[in-house]
Scaffold this motif. Structure first.
Motif, PDB file in Angstrom:
ATOM      1  N   TYR A   4     -26.920 -40.312  18.800  1.00 54.75           N
ATOM      2  CA  TYR A   4     -27.156 -40.560  20.267  1.00 54.75           C
ATOM      3  C   TYR A   4     -27.094 -42.155  20.616  1.00 54.75           C
ATOM      4  O   TYR A   4     -26.667 -42.989  19.680  1.00 54.75           O
ATOM      5  CB  TYR A   4     -28.639 -40.178  20.601  1.00 54.75           C
ATOM      6  CG  TYR A   4     -29.566 -41.096  20.016  1.00 54.75           C
ATOM      7  CD1 TYR A   4     -30.471 -42.044  20.663  1.00 54.75           C
ATOM      8  CD2 TYR A   4     -30.141 -40.813  18.683  1.00 54.75           C
ATOM      9  CE1 TYR A   4     -31.393 -42.855  20.282  1.00 54.75           C
ATOM     10  CE2 TYR A   4     -30.981 -41.381  18.027  1.00 54.75           C
ATOM     11  CZ  TYR A   4     -31.874 -42.440  18.720  1.00 54.75           C
ATOM     12  OH  TYR A   4     -32.783 -43.310  18.223  1.00 54.75           O
ATOM     13  N   GLN A  22     -27.728 -41.509  35.255  1.00 52.51           N
ATOM     14  CA  GLN A  22     -28.090 -39.986  35.878  1.00 52.51           C
ATOM     15  C   GLN A  22     -27.041 -39.565  37.002  1.00 52.51           C
ATOM     16  O   GLN A  22     -26.648 -38.473  36.886  1.00 52.51           O
ATOM     17  CB  GLN A  22     -29.515 -40.069  36.458  1.00 52.51           C
ATOM     18  CG  GLN A  22     -30.690 -40.042  35.245  1.00 52.51           C
ATOM     19  CD  GLN A  22     -30.916 -38.767  34.581  1.00 52.51           C
ATOM     20  OE1 GLN A  22     -30.201 -37.991  34.553  1.00 52.51           O
ATOM     21  NE2 GLN A  22     -31.887 -38.855  33.728  1.00 52.51           N
ATOM     22  N   GLU A  26     -24.109 -36.666  35.892  1.00 46.91           N
ATOM     23  CA  GLU A  26     -25.115 -35.506  36.444  1.00 46.91           C
ATOM     24  C   GLU A  26     -24.482 -34.321  36.065  1.00 46.91           C
ATOM     25  O   GLU A  26     -25.016 -33.126  36.126  1.00 46.91           O
ATOM     26  CB  GLU A  26     -25.140 -35.625  37.924  1.00 46.91           C
ATOM     27  CG  GLU A  26     -24.295 -35.474  38.821  1.00 46.91           C
ATOM     28  CD  GLU A  26     -24.388 -35.696  40.059  1.00 46.91           C
ATOM     29  OE1 GLU A  26     -25.019 -34.695  40.747  1.00 46.91           O
ATOM     30  OE2 GLU A  26     -24.547 -36.721  40.762  1.00 46.91           O
ATOM     31  N   PHE A  30     -26.068 -33.325  29.760  1.00 44.76           N
ATOM     32  CA  PHE A  30     -26.784 -33.827  28.483  1.00 44.76           C
ATOM     33  C   PHE A  30     -28.113 -34.783  28.931  1.00 44.76           C
ATOM     34  O   PHE A  30     -28.178 -35.230  29.959  1.00 44.76           O
ATOM     35  CB  PHE A  30     -25.956 -34.778  27.667  1.00 44.76           C
ATOM     36  CG  PHE A  30     -25.416 -35.935  28.010  1.00 44.76           C
ATOM     37  CD1 PHE A  30     -25.980 -37.176  28.358  1.00 44.76           C
ATOM     38  CD2 PHE A  30     -24.046 -35.753  28.486  1.00 44.76           C
ATOM     39  CE1 PHE A  30     -25.322 -38.406  28.668  1.00 44.76           C
ATOM     40  CE2 PHE A  30     -23.488 -37.051  29.029  1.00 44.76           C
ATOM     41  CZ  PHE A  30     -24.128 -38.098  29.097  1.00 44.76           C
ATOM     42  N   ALA A  31     -29.120 -34.992  28.195  1.00 44.06           N
ATOM     43  CA  ALA A  31     -30.328 -35.505  28.705  1.00 44.06           C
ATOM     44  C   ALA A  31     -29.969 -37.111  28.296  1.00 44.06           C
ATOM     45  O   ALA A  31     -29.434 -37.824  27.702  1.00 44.06           O
ATOM     46  CB  ALA A  31     -31.339 -35.297  27.533  1.00 44.06           C
ATOM     47  N   SER A  33     -32.873 -40.532  28.974  1.00 38.43           N
ATOM     48  CA  SER A  33     -34.333 -40.844  28.947  1.00 38.43           C
ATOM     49  C   SER A  33     -34.524 -42.249  28.825  1.00 38.43           C
ATOM     50  O   SER A  33     -33.643 -43.026  28.583  1.00 38.43           O
ATOM     51  CB  SER A  33     -35.064 -40.071  27.938  1.00 38.43           C
ATOM     52  OG  SER A  33     -34.755 -40.787  26.658  1.00 38.43           O
ATOM     53  N   TYR A  49     -27.905 -38.614  24.951  1.00 40.57           N
ATOM     54  CA  TYR A  49     -27.657 -37.558  24.140  1.00 40.57           C
ATOM     55  C   TYR A  49     -26.535 -36.774  24.473  1.00 40.57           C
ATOM     56  O   TYR A  49     -26.709 -35.347  24.521  1.00 40.57           O
ATOM     57  CB  TYR A  49     -29.112 -36.666  23.917  1.00 40.57           C
ATOM     58  CG  TYR A  49     -30.288 -37.589  23.477  1.00 40.57           C
ATOM     59  CD1 TYR A  49     -30.610 -37.887  22.042  1.00 40.57           C
ATOM     60  CD2 TYR A  49     -30.849 -38.175  24.461  1.00 40.57           C
ATOM     61  CE1 TYR A  49     -31.712 -38.589  21.799  1.00 40.57           C
ATOM     62  CE2 TYR A  49     -32.252 -38.945  24.087  1.00 40.57           C
ATOM     63  CZ  TYR A  49     -32.651 -39.265  22.495  1.00 40.57           C
ATOM     64  OH  TYR A  49     -33.664 -40.016  22.519  1.00 40.57           O
ATOM     65  N   VAL A  86     -37.881 -32.440  19.779  1.00 41.71           N
ATOM     66  CA  VAL A  86     -39.001 -31.875  20.980  1.00 41.71           C
ATOM     67  C   VAL A  86     -40.474 -31.633  20.570  1.00 41.71           C
ATOM     68  O   VAL A  86     -41.444 -31.742  21.262  1.00 41.71           O
ATOM     69  CB  VAL A  86     -38.186 -30.585  21.553  1.00 41.71           C
ATOM     70  CG1 VAL A  86     -39.079 -29.924  22.675  1.00 41.71           C
ATOM     71  CG2 VAL A  86     -36.829 -30.867  21.947  1.00 41.71           C
ATOM     72  N   PHE A 127     -36.935 -26.294  27.504  1.00 40.85           N
ATOM     73  CA  PHE A 127     -37.207 -27.153  28.384  1.00 40.85           C
ATOM     74  C   PHE A 127     -38.632 -26.776  29.172  1.00 40.85           C
ATOM     75  O   PHE A 127     -38.588 -25.394  29.656  1.00 40.85           O
ATOM     76  CB  PHE A 127     -36.122 -27.429  29.460  1.00 40.85           C
ATOM     77  CG  PHE A 127     -36.428 -28.172  30.639  1.00 40.85           C
ATOM     78  CD1 PHE A 127     -36.258 -29.605  30.502  1.00 40.85           C
ATOM     79  CD2 PHE A 127     -36.795 -27.507  31.801  1.00 40.85           C
ATOM     80  CE1 PHE A 127     -36.942 -30.407  31.598  1.00 40.85           C
ATOM     81  CE2 PHE A 127     -37.116 -28.352  32.935  1.00 40.85           C
ATOM     82  CZ  PHE A 127     -36.995 -29.850  32.683  1.00 40.85           C
ATOM     83  N   HIS A 132     -42.918 -32.821  32.987  1.00 39.16           N
ATOM     84  CA  HIS A 132     -41.695 -33.542  33.926  1.00 39.16           C
ATOM     85  C   HIS A 132     -41.937 -33.181  35.558  1.00 39.16           C
ATOM     86  O   HIS A 132     -42.402 -32.103  35.765  1.00 39.16           O
ATOM     87  CB  HIS A 132     -40.438 -32.619  33.310  1.00 39.16           C
ATOM     88  CG  HIS A 132     -39.049 -33.245  33.650  1.00 39.16           C
ATOM     89  ND1 HIS A 132     -38.771 -33.139  34.989  1.00 39.16           N
ATOM     90  CD2 HIS A 132     -38.543 -34.125  33.120  1.00 39.16           C
ATOM     91  CE1 HIS A 132     -37.650 -34.009  35.019  1.00 39.16           C
ATOM     92  NE2 HIS A 132     -37.336 -34.584  34.004  1.00 39.16           N
ATOM     93  N   LEU A 229     -30.200 -27.594  37.160  1.00 43.22           N
ATOM     94  CA  LEU A 229     -29.749 -28.857  37.609  1.00 43.22           C
ATOM     95  C   LEU A 229     -28.802 -28.770  38.884  1.00 43.22           C
ATOM     96  O   LEU A 229     -28.351 -27.619  39.152  1.00 43.22           O
ATOM     97  CB  LEU A 229     -28.655 -29.387  36.460  1.00 43.22           C
ATOM     98  CG  LEU A 229     -29.214 -30.024  35.118  1.00 43.22           C
ATOM     99  CD1 LEU A 229     -28.270 -30.022  34.111  1.00 43.22           C
ATOM    100  CD2 LEU A 229     -30.092 -31.162  35.110  1.00 43.22           C
TER     101      LEU A 229
END
Length: 290
Positions: A4, A22, A26, A30-31, A33, A49, A86, A127, A132, A229
């Motif tokens: 990552y 982001q 978008e 993928f994530a 953070s 990631y 996770v 998820f 969140h 998303l």
């Protein structure tokens, strides 16, 4: 062992970089953070990631985007150990109150629910823990909408851990269809459904979009919740409209404020009317009506 991308900096730079990236990535799925790593020194971290196939392109693009923002963040590649991060990251999460619900892990079983409906979501590879902004926002909206709206056929599309489906089952005591494209998510969902003792109400299926016989069998739906998303939500707008009953409501989440106009346009084109928008921790929840 996967990799990552990682960088450290001030809270101002890291959060600005995360918000910008982001938007850039978008559609890539993928994530990204950002989080505090050293409170005393004021150091925050940014992590991305991408898949192994995306890594080199994402690394080059991220460097270029950070340079364009005049940020000298030291971006580097890190090895991601073979650990269920996770699960590990969720072990210490505290219960979260959202609308009429309180979401907690097994380590908080027996807590004071303060009159709220308890939903136990164990750490797993799916998820949705309620912490969140997208999930918490959906729970708050559902708490409000279902005081005056009484759907008979319900769908949780992209269910993840099934937190929304379980909450609906506990609140309404009626059947909910819960689907996800990921078989591992459905395994996690089924385990959480069992733990919360709502097996008679929640029917799960592995499905990409609306490609499963369960939709024809159980639909059209009076309520569809889709916490996914922005990109997939726009692409699925025609199918979503075909599977929502007249007078039914669609609750969409997983989108950022700058994506609102594009998502609304996609659904208005299908004849759905915007009812309201709420924001939760920087994420939006849209309520639409057929």
């Amino acid at each position: 062992m996967s990799q990552y991308l990682y960088a450290e900096g001030t809270i101002k730079d890291i959060q600005a970089a995360a918000d910008h990236l982001q938007k850039v990535f978008e559609e890539d799925g993928f994530a990204i953070s950002n989080f505090e790593v050293d409170e005393d020194r004021g150091i925050w971290a940014l992590s991305l990631y991408p898949s192994d196939e995306q890594m080199s392109d994402v690394y080059r693009t991220t460097l270029a985007e950070l340079s364009a923002l005049s940020m000298a963040l030291p971006l580097r590649t890190e090895e991601l150990a073979d650990v269920d991060w996770v699960t590990k990251s969720l072990e210490g999460l505290v219960p979260v109150e959202a609308g009429r619900f309180i979401i907690h892990g097994s380590h908080d079983r027996g807590l004071d629910t303060k009159g709220r409906i308890p939903v136990q979501i164990n750490a797993g590879q799916a998820f949705g823990t309620g912490h969140h902004g997208t999930t918490a926002g959906c729970l708050k909206v559902l708490s409000e909408e279902l005081r005056r709206f009484h759907p008979l056929r319900l769908l949780d599309l992209g269910t993840g851990s099934a937190v929304l489906a379980i909450a609906l089952a506990k609140l309404l005591k009626q059947e909910i269809v819960a689907t996800d494209i990921d078989p591992i998510s459905i395994e996690t969902a089924n385990e959480n459904i069992r733990i919360n003792e709502v097996q008679p109400f929640v029917k799960t299926a592995v499905a990409a979009g609306f490609s499963h016989q369960i939709f024809a069998k159980k639909g059209p739906f009076d309520l569809i919740v889709a916490n996914i998303l922005a990109g997939p939500l726009c692409k699925m707008a025609p199918e979503m409209a075909r599977h929502i009953a007249r007078g039914g409501r669609v609750i969409l989440s997983g989108l950022l404020p700058h994506q609102r106009a594009r998502v609304l346009a996609a659904y208005r084109l299908q004849g759905l009317r915007h009812v309201r928008t709420i924001e939760e921790n920087g994420w939006l929840v849209l309520v639409l009506e057929r």
